[in-house]
Write a protein that holds these residues in place. Structure first.
Motif, PDB file in Angstrom:
ATOM      1  N   TRP A   1       0.996  -1.264   0.052  1.00 26.19           N
ATOM      2  CA  TRP A   1      -0.073  -0.029  -0.088  1.00 26.19           C
ATOM      3  C   TRP A   1       0.884   1.217  -0.010  1.00 26.19           C
ATOM      4  O   TRP A   1       1.929   1.358   0.792  1.00 26.19           O
ATOM      5  CB  TRP A   1      -1.042   0.108   1.309  1.00 26.19           C
ATOM      6  CG  TRP A   1      -1.885  -1.081   1.242  1.00 26.19           C
ATOM      7  CD1 TRP A   1      -1.406  -2.207   1.806  1.00 26.19           C
ATOM      8  CD2 TRP A   1      -3.130  -0.991   0.649  1.00 26.19           C
ATOM      9  NE1 TRP A   1      -2.662  -3.298   1.710  1.00 26.19           N
ATOM     10  CE2 TRP A   1      -3.637  -2.654   0.972  1.00 26.19           C
ATOM     11  CE3 TRP A   1      -3.989  -0.496   0.187  1.00 26.19           C
ATOM     12  CZ2 TRP A   1      -4.876  -2.767   0.484  1.00 26.19           C
ATOM     13  CZ3 TRP A   1      -5.372  -0.440  -0.318  1.00 26.19           C
ATOM     14  CH2 TRP A   1      -5.788  -2.097  -0.012  1.00 26.19           C
ATOM     15  N   ASN A   2       0.423   2.373  -0.594  1.00 27.18           N
ATOM     16  CA  ASN A   2       1.111   3.434  -0.762  1.00 27.18           C
ATOM     17  C   ASN A   2       0.230   4.351  -1.106  1.00 27.18           C
ATOM     18  O   ASN A   2      -0.960   4.476  -1.746  1.00 27.18           O
ATOM     19  CB  ASN A   2       2.145   3.448  -1.951  1.00 27.18           C
ATOM     20  CG  ASN A   2       3.382   4.724  -1.645  1.00 27.18           C
ATOM     21  OD1 ASN A   2       3.248   5.364  -0.688  1.00 27.18           O
ATOM     22  ND2 ASN A   2       4.369   4.320  -2.423  1.00 27.18           N
ATOM     23  N   THR A   3       0.612   5.841  -0.595  1.00 27.25           N
ATOM     24  CA  THR A   3      -0.349   6.950  -0.872  1.00 27.25           C
ATOM     25  C   THR A   3       0.032   7.504  -2.163  1.00 27.25           C
ATOM     26  O   THR A   3       0.911   7.241  -2.944  1.00 27.25           O
ATOM     27  CB  THR A   3       0.118   8.116   0.243  1.00 27.25           C
ATOM     28  OG1 THR A   3       1.531   8.462   0.172  1.00 27.25           O
ATOM     29  CG2 THR A   3      -0.501   7.773   1.683  1.00 27.25           C
TER      30      THR A   3
ATOM     31  N   GLU B   1      -6.352   8.583   0.214  1.00 29.18           N
ATOM     32  CA  GLU B   1      -6.217   7.135   0.534  1.00 29.18           C
ATOM     33  C   GLU B   1      -5.081   6.359   0.124  1.00 29.18           C
ATOM     34  O   GLU B   1      -4.277   6.879  -0.773  1.00 29.18           O
ATOM     35  CB  GLU B   1      -7.555   6.501  -0.059  1.00 29.18           C
ATOM     36  CG  GLU B   1      -8.980   6.935   0.566  1.00 29.18           C
ATOM     37  CD  GLU B   1      -8.964   6.726   2.180  1.00 29.18           C
ATOM     38  OE1 GLU B   1      -8.388   5.881   2.486  1.00 29.18           O
ATOM     39  OE2 GLU B   1      -9.781   7.632   2.651  1.00 29.18           O
ATOM     40  N   ARG B   2      -4.814   5.411   0.549  1.00 30.92           N
ATOM     41  CA  ARG B   2      -3.706   4.551   0.105  1.00 30.92           C
ATOM     42  C   ARG B   2      -4.088   3.313  -0.995  1.00 30.92           C
ATOM     43  O   ARG B   2      -5.441   2.834  -0.956  1.00 30.92           O
ATOM     44  CB  ARG B   2      -2.993   3.368   1.145  1.00 30.92           C
ATOM     45  CG  ARG B   2      -2.436   4.567   2.040  1.00 30.92           C
ATOM     46  CD  ARG B   2      -1.936   3.601   3.350  1.00 30.92           C
ATOM     47  NE  ARG B   2      -1.047   4.511   4.256  1.00 30.92           N
ATOM     48  CZ  ARG B   2       0.131   4.777   3.897  1.00 30.92           C
ATOM     49  NH1 ARG B   2       0.942   4.102   3.281  1.00 30.92           N
ATOM     50  NH2 ARG B   2       0.890   5.352   4.901  1.00 30.92           N
ATOM     51  N   PHE B   3      -3.301   3.083  -1.985  1.00 32.32           N
ATOM     52  CA  PHE B   3      -3.653   2.076  -3.154  1.00 32.32           C
ATOM     53  C   PHE B   3      -2.637   0.949  -3.142  1.00 32.32           C
ATOM     54  O   PHE B   3      -1.485   1.085  -2.621  1.00 32.32           O
ATOM     55  CB  PHE B   3      -3.752   2.922  -4.460  1.00 32.32           C
ATOM     56  CG  PHE B   3      -5.004   3.754  -4.186  1.00 32.32           C
ATOM     57  CD1 PHE B   3      -6.351   3.676  -4.804  1.00 32.32           C
ATOM     58  CD2 PHE B   3      -4.795   5.143  -3.809  1.00 32.32           C
ATOM     59  CE1 PHE B   3      -7.065   4.395  -4.769  1.00 32.32           C
ATOM     60  CE2 PHE B   3      -5.835   6.062  -3.858  1.00 32.32           C
ATOM     61  CZ  PHE B   3      -7.001   5.643  -4.224  1.00 32.32           C
ATOM     62  N   TYR B   4      -3.121  -0.120  -3.690  1.00 30.47           N
ATOM     63  CA  TYR B   4      -2.232  -1.222  -3.509  1.00 30.47           C
ATOM     64  C   TYR B   4      -1.402  -1.551  -4.888  1.00 30.47           C
ATOM     65  O   TYR B   4      -1.959  -1.430  -6.033  1.00 30.47           O
ATOM     66  CB  TYR B   4      -3.081  -2.448  -3.713  1.00 30.47           C
ATOM     67  CG  TYR B   4      -2.066  -3.592  -3.210  1.00 30.47           C
ATOM     68  CD1 TYR B   4      -1.759  -3.955  -1.767  1.00 30.47           C
ATOM     69  CD2 TYR B   4      -1.880  -4.801  -4.335  1.00 30.47           C
ATOM     70  CE1 TYR B   4      -0.902  -5.173  -1.687  1.00 30.47           C
ATOM     71  CE2 TYR B   4      -0.768  -5.703  -3.836  1.00 30.47           C
ATOM     72  CZ  TYR B   4      -0.591  -6.055  -2.548  1.00 30.47           C
ATOM     73  OH  TYR B   4       0.170  -7.179  -2.194  1.00 30.47           O
TER      74      TYR B   4
ATOM     75  N   SER C   1      -7.436  -2.818  -4.114  1.00 24.64           N
ATOM     76  CA  SER C   1      -7.441  -1.675  -3.210  1.00 24.64           C
ATOM     77  C   SER C   1      -8.431  -1.124  -2.315  1.00 24.64           C
ATOM     78  O   SER C   1      -8.902  -0.123  -1.949  1.00 24.64           O
ATOM     79  CB  SER C   1      -7.000  -0.380  -3.953  1.00 24.64           C
ATOM     80  OG  SER C   1      -6.011  -0.401  -4.687  1.00 24.64           O
TER      81      SER C   1
END
Length: 215
Positions: free
Chosen positions: A125-127, A143-146, A200
């Protein structure tokens, strides 16, 4: 009764298509998994997924005339969404595995290069940093996404040509892993994400819902 948007997930041999189908169904789209050219060209929205090596994905896409399908859809103003390597192949070329001239679809200028990070692949996960006015990230800007990738576009090389100011310039979203890289592009009817919205969670579902709402 509200008509559901008809979305085709292009089935050209790349993995992870089932999760994309399920995620799009979750947000209310009428989804079909097919490589049929007429259906892929005629639907409301086309999703081009992709996992693995850039060269293999580009070859598999061309084998089902995916390059022609994407070109024809964009020429007709019909939306396309690329995901992961499906995002990368929208650019001109890749240097993956030391190959300097692995050609993509060339919809955007740019080179897909290995991330200069201590740990690759960039997995987890990262912003992201969306631009003002984003449509895809509306409501999930923080939010964070994968992500799962070792290569990315690290320089945005699009230059707006003089006299072409009637169209809105592409909106580029960035992320960081060893270097700043392109995490998503919104360019009229052509959109793409380096991360996997279908993996995500709620944030990814919201992003897909935003895209489906534009169809």
């Amino acid at each position: 009764m509200t008509r559901k948007a008809k979305v085709v997930v292009l089935d050209y041999g790349s993995g992870n298509v089932r999760s994309a189908v399920r995620a799009l169904m979750r947000v209310g789209a009428d989804v079909e998994l097919t490589a049929d050219r007429a259906r892929a060209e005629g639907c409301d929205g086309l999703v081009v997924p992709g996992v693995g090596a850039f060269a293999a994905v580009a070859e598999q896409l061309r084998a089902v005339r995916g390059d022609v399908i994407v070109d024809r859809r964009l020429a007709g103003g019909r939306p396309v969404l690329g995901i992961c390597v499906g995002h990368q192949v929208m650019f001109e070329r890749s240097t993956e595995h030391g190959q300097e001239h692995v050609e993509g679809l060339g919809e955007w200028p740019g080179v897909v290069e290995r991330l200069p990070a201590e740990v690759v692949p960039h997995m987890g996960w990262n912003t992201v940093q969306p631009p003002p006015g984003t449509v895809l990230f509306a409501g999930v800007e923080h939010e964070r996404f994968y992500f799962v990738h070792s290569f990315a576009v690290q320089r945005w090389e699009f230059v707006e040509r003089q006299g072409e100011h009637r169209q809105r310039p592409p909106a580029v979203t960035w992320a960081d892993h060893g270097a700043r890289f392109v995490a998503a592009v919104e360019n009229g009817v052509l959109n793409a994400t380096q991360f996997h919205p279908e993996k995500s969670g709620d944030a990814g579902a919201h992003l897909l819902e935003n895209w489906v709402a534009t169809l």
